[in-house]
Design a protein around this motif. Structure first.
Motif, short mmCIF file in Angstrom:
data_model
loop_
_atom_site.label_atom_id
_atom_site.label_comp_id
_atom_site.label_asym_id
_atom_site.label_seq_id
_atom_site.Cartn_x
_atom_site.Cartn_y
_atom_site.Cartn_z
N SER A 220 0.84 -1.19 0.00
CA SER A 220 0.00 0.00 0.00
C SER A 220 0.88 1.24 0.00
O SER A 220 1.93 1.28 0.65
N LEU A 221 0.44 2.28 -0.73
CA LEU A 221 1.15 3.56 -0.79
C LEU A 221 0.49 4.63 0.06
O LEU A 221 0.89 5.79 -0.01
N SER A 222 -0.50 4.28 0.85
CA SER A 222 -1.22 5.31 1.59
C SER A 222 -1.43 4.95 3.06
O SER A 222 -1.04 5.68 3.95
N LYS A 223 -2.04 3.82 3.31
CA LYS A 223 -2.36 3.47 4.70
C LYS A 223 -2.16 1.97 4.90
O LYS A 223 -2.09 1.20 3.93
N CYS B 27 -2.61 -1.78 5.16
CA CYS B 27 -3.61 -2.61 4.51
C CYS B 27 -3.74 -3.93 5.26
O CYS B 27 -2.76 -4.41 5.82
N TYR C 144 8.93 5.92 4.78
CA TYR C 144 8.34 7.26 4.65
C TYR C 144 9.27 8.14 3.84
O TYR C 144 10.47 8.19 4.10
N THR D 67 7.56 13.05 -1.20
CA THR D 67 6.22 12.68 -1.64
C THR D 67 5.22 12.64 -0.48
O THR D 67 4.02 12.57 -0.70
N GLU D 68 5.74 12.73 0.76
CA GLU D 68 4.92 12.67 1.97
C GLU D 68 4.01 11.44 1.95
O GLU D 68 2.84 11.49 2.27
N LYS D 69 4.59 10.32 1.56
CA LYS D 69 3.85 9.06 1.49
C LYS D 69 4.54 7.99 2.30
O LYS D 69 5.76 7.98 2.43
N ARG D 70 3.73 7.11 2.83
CA ARG D 70 4.25 5.92 3.48
C ARG D 70 4.02 4.72 2.56
O ARG D 70 3.03 4.67 1.85
#
Length: 215
Positions: free
Chosen positions: A124-127, A129, A149, A153-156
């Motif tokens: 997952s690129l957001s939260k 899963c 992190y 891109t401020e993404k996890r």
């Protein structure tokens, strides 16, 4: 005086030759070409890296060339399987600048033979899963749980799946990265035997006991 001048030039030439230039490019195909750039201190070799991701029936392929440190040169591949037919693999090969165009031009085949082990699987690129379960293949005998992190891109990125022991070691000691990241947490553990195999074993034991009772 001439002898001293020759000796001075002989000591200077290796220093001048130490400035390395490498072809630098990034492409989403095998055709990656670009201009040459002067390498910085600590970058003593040219390298070509390939990343391949298969997810949801779609394959993403990237090639990158540039300056690199020979301390991290390796012929091994990073491989993580996070679904049936879904995987990420990445490798880099160090080379002299005149050979980089030909080196590492093809990918080794993926071993899809199940080895009887299973791991939680998630990408997952957001939260976070909910993890599924994936059958490990080939030499994948470890389960990977990776969270990263990236600031730009401020993404996890959440990644769980089967991998090899060498991939786990390389990710944990910082020698290898699946993605360029500012912060990461890597957990590895030996993969468990497939529950299907355990179920077959229990069924065999139950059948044997039943046979004894009937006798």
């Amino acid at each position: 005086m001439k002898i001293l001048l020759v000796l001075f030039l002989c000591t200077l030439l290796p220093t001048l030759g130490a400035f390395l230039e490498c072809e630098t490019c990034f492409a989403t195909s095998s055709n990656c070409t670009g201009g040459r750039e002067l390498c910085e201190d600590g970058e003593n070799t040219c390298a070509i890296g390939i990343t391949e991701k298969s997810q949801g029936g779609k394959i993403e392929f990237t090639v990158e060339k540039g300056c690199h440190s020979s301390e991290n040169c390796t012929s091994r591949w990073i491989l993580v399987t996070f679904g049936q037919g879904e995987f990420i693999r990445k490798g880099a090969n160090c080379c002299m600048e005149e050979n980089c165009s030909a080196a590492f031009s093809h990918l080794p085949p993926v071993n899809t033979t199940a080895n009887g082990k299973r791991c939680p699987a998630c990408y997952s690129l957001s939260k976070p899963c909910p993890p599924a379960v994936v059958n490990c293949t080939g030499s994948e005998n470890y389960c990977l749980d990776l969270t990263t992190y990236t600031l730009h891109t401020e993404k996890r990125i959440y990644l769980k799946g089967c991998t090899t022991e060498s991939t786990c070691a390389g990710l944990q000691n910082g020698m290898w990265n699946i993605v360029d990241t500012d912060d990461k947490k890597v957990d590895c553990r030996p993969a468990s035997q497939s529950s299907a195999s355990s179920g077959s074993l229990l069924f065999s034991i139950f059948g044997f006991l039943l046979f004894i009772v009937l006798l």
